[in-house]
Motif scaffolding. Structure first.
Motif, short mmCIF file in Angstrom:
data_model
loop_
_atom_site.label_atom_id
_atom_site.label_comp_id
_atom_site.label_asym_id
_atom_site.label_seq_id
_atom_site.Cartn_x
_atom_site.Cartn_y
_atom_site.Cartn_z
N TYR A 169 0.81 -1.17 0.01
CA TYR A 169 -0.05 -0.04 0.08
C TYR A 169 0.69 1.10 -0.08
O TYR A 169 0.45 2.24 0.50
N SER A 170 1.88 1.10 -0.64
CA SER A 170 2.93 2.49 -0.92
C SER A 170 2.14 3.37 -1.76
O SER A 170 1.23 2.98 -2.54
N PRO A 171 2.70 4.73 -1.85
CA PRO A 171 1.97 5.60 -2.47
C PRO A 171 2.00 5.38 -4.18
O PRO A 171 1.27 5.64 -4.90
N ASP A 172 3.10 4.71 -4.57
CA ASP A 172 3.13 4.18 -5.76
C ASP A 172 1.93 3.07 -6.23
O ASP A 172 1.12 3.12 -7.31
N TRP A 173 1.68 2.29 -5.18
CA TRP A 173 0.65 1.01 -5.19
C TRP A 173 -0.59 1.80 -5.34
O TRP A 173 -1.26 1.26 -6.32
N GLY A 223 -11.06 -0.76 -1.78
CA GLY A 223 -9.52 -1.26 -1.35
C GLY A 223 -8.45 -0.40 -1.42
O GLY A 223 -7.52 -0.76 -1.52
N VAL A 224 -8.84 0.88 -1.31
CA VAL A 224 -7.55 2.13 -1.20
C VAL A 224 -7.73 2.94 0.00
O VAL A 224 -8.60 3.57 0.25
N PRO A 225 -6.58 2.77 0.53
CA PRO A 225 -6.63 3.23 2.12
C PRO A 225 -6.04 5.05 1.76
O PRO A 225 -5.09 5.37 2.56
N LEU A 226 -7.19 5.43 1.33
CA LEU A 226 -6.80 7.04 1.14
C LEU A 226 -8.14 7.47 1.93
O LEU A 226 -9.39 7.00 1.94
N ARG A 227 -7.91 8.63 2.75
CA ARG A 227 -9.00 9.47 3.44
C ARG A 227 -9.99 10.09 2.51
O ARG A 227 -9.73 11.41 2.36
N ILE A 228 -10.82 9.64 1.63
CA ILE A 228 -11.48 10.05 0.69
C ILE A 228 -12.95 9.48 0.71
O ILE A 228 -12.93 8.22 0.73
N ALA A 229 -14.07 10.24 0.73
CA ALA A 229 -15.31 9.55 0.57
C ALA A 229 -16.09 10.52 -0.29
O ALA A 229 -15.90 11.83 -0.51
N VAL A 230 -17.36 10.06 -0.74
CA VAL A 230 -18.45 10.72 -1.62
C VAL A 230 -19.78 10.37 -0.79
O VAL A 230 -19.89 9.16 -0.44
#
Length: 225
Positions: A17-21, A90-97
């Motif tokens: 789960y690196s930034p590149d991944w 499946g993406v561990p970013l703090r984003i939601a809609v």
């Protein structure tokens, strides 16, 4: 096994789960959507649903972020749901809609303090209770299909987040809108609603209509919670 599960990284913890991944996986999901195939929503047991998501700090860039938000909105509406967090893809970013424009009866709207919620994108969101009012009602989750459970939450919250342009925003939410915001933001902290639900209230979606009438008083008596 879903395509998302097959693509989970198998590298050690320093590269997983690196930034590149994250950029590669978001690009894959966006391209899948833009090719006409809706990405799958991951289900409870997927490790990202139990991770602390990282703040979005330009990992995606302006164009990819815009495309990802569009993909998230499409998946949410297709489900259908009233919110979707990036970890649910499946993406561990703090984003939601978020969006809740579904019709409901006046009786249900009053009992649940439910007002329409126009489409909203929240990046790096946080929320804090305001006052002492609490509300309880059933919640479901697109990542825990087939079940509903009663969750007690603050009725009023203050929130902070950034928009797609990086501008800081603050908003107050009450009632059902506050519930949606809390539910989706919890996903970004590795929390699924079942962690907060009253366990005896849990019911299958097939039984849900029996108890949501329009508050939880009947369910409390029938299920003894």
């Amino acid at each position: 096994m879903s395509p998302e599960a097959k693509k989970d990284p198998k590298a050690n913890e320093t590269t997983q789960y690196s930034p590149d991944w994250i950029r590669e996986e978001v690009s894959r999901l966006v391209e899948l959507h833009e090719s006409g195939t809706m990405p799958s929503i991951v289900q409870l047991g997927h490790p990202v649903l139990r991770m602390q998501a990282v703040d979005h700090a330009e990992q995606l860039g302006e164009k990819l972020l815009r495309r990802f938000l569009d993909t998230m909105k499409a998946v949410m509406l297709d489900a259908p749901g009233v919110g979707l967090a990036a970890p649910q893809l499946g993406v561990p970013l703090r984003i939601a809609v978020l969006e809740d424009l579904y019709e409901t009866s006046p009786e249900i709207a009053a009992a649940r303090q439910r007002e329409p919620l126009e489409y909203l994108e929240i990046i790096n969101p946080r929320y804090y209770p305001v006052g002492e009012r609490m509300a309880e009602f059933y919640e479901g989750c697109l990542s825990f299909n087939g079940y509903q459970g009663v969750v007690v939450r603050p009725s009023d919250i203050t929130t902070s987040f950034t928009d797609v342009y990086g501008r800081a925003r603050e908003r107050l939410f009450s009632g059902w809108q506050a519930r949606i915001f809390q539910h989706e933001t919890d996903h970004l902290d590795g929390i699924v609603y079942i962690d907060k639900a009253l366990s005896r209230s849990l019911c299958s979606s097939l039984e849900y209509a029996r108890w949501a009438n329009p508050d939880v008083d009947q369910a409390r008596r029938g299920l003894d919670f």
